[in-house]
Design a protein around this motif. Sequence first.
Motif: not given
Length: 339
Positions: A221-227, A247-250, A315-323
């Motif tokens: 998601c842009g400059n971050w990732a989730y797995c 170590r992954v660029h970006g 978990v993904f929704r928790k990470l992406t939900d805006r406060p």
Amino acid sequence: MPTSRKLSARLMQLQELFSRNEDWLIVINADPDAMAAAMALKRIMSHRVRKVTIARINEISRPDNLAMIRYLRISMLPLSDCLKNQATRFAMVDSQPHHNPAFEGIPFSIVIDHHPTSPEHPVEAVYTDIRPKYGAVSTLMTEYLRGFGIRPGIRLATALQYGIRTDTATFTRAGTENDLRAYQYLAAHGDTGLLTRITRSEYLPQWLKYFARAFSSMHQCGNWAYCYLGDVESPDILVLIADFFTRVHGLKWVGVCGVYKETVVVIFRGDGHLDLGAFAASRFGSLGNAGGHRALARAEFPLAATEGRSVDVFVFRKLTDRPQKKKEEENRGRGEGTL
């Protein structure tokens, strides 16, 4: 007041706790920094108390941790009721009493840590020294050794070096001038060959399948990732994969999630531009234990908290939900505030 005087005052306070008639138990959640710090505290206590034992609350499975124990001959036992009953006083390094249920009910006299404190969980102990700006507790314990005039032996110096290396990712993830100075001092007393053997023992062949899961499940998601890795045989696997993604660029930060023994574990790693400790606490603190530093953090909560929903999606929704506060401000800006 100069730092040396502050340290001397601390050391005097610490030394007053020691008695030759007492048996101490140092309790840790074993990782390289915790094991090294416990070794240092044990060395300081030696000849000042009757007996010192190091006890761990967790199982150790990471190959580098096992190599550290083997090569540096670290004496450590699983925490048990028998050990607790035999001890007269308790100490903790690289953690705080509220960090794990296994610490509950233990009357700690010493707590030395570098993780941020929580207003909801004040640390109560006769002696506390918590320094969140330090990259590793091994750094702090190196200063203690020097303050007591104790020159670390080869194995202890190597352990402290490795503790600093792992918690600072060799100074690429965190670390201060204090950490660097401590590492340079220890380098003159440690064993480079032993350190190399430990650092090269990172992966087990059966863990490679988890990397495949991580690559196939990764959401960028842009400059971050989730797995999401599903069920894992050890939370250490999540840590290894999260460290790999740094170590992954970006990628500015990454969250790696898995389920271990009915507990959802999320490991965060990043470059420090986002305070991951505060982020983890804000998203998962209400469900269980969550927090950490700017560049590394962790969240753990019961699987039951997902209420039968997909862990991956939950978990993904928790990470992406805006406060909620931010949502309300945006709504007000659009004239959509609630009455």
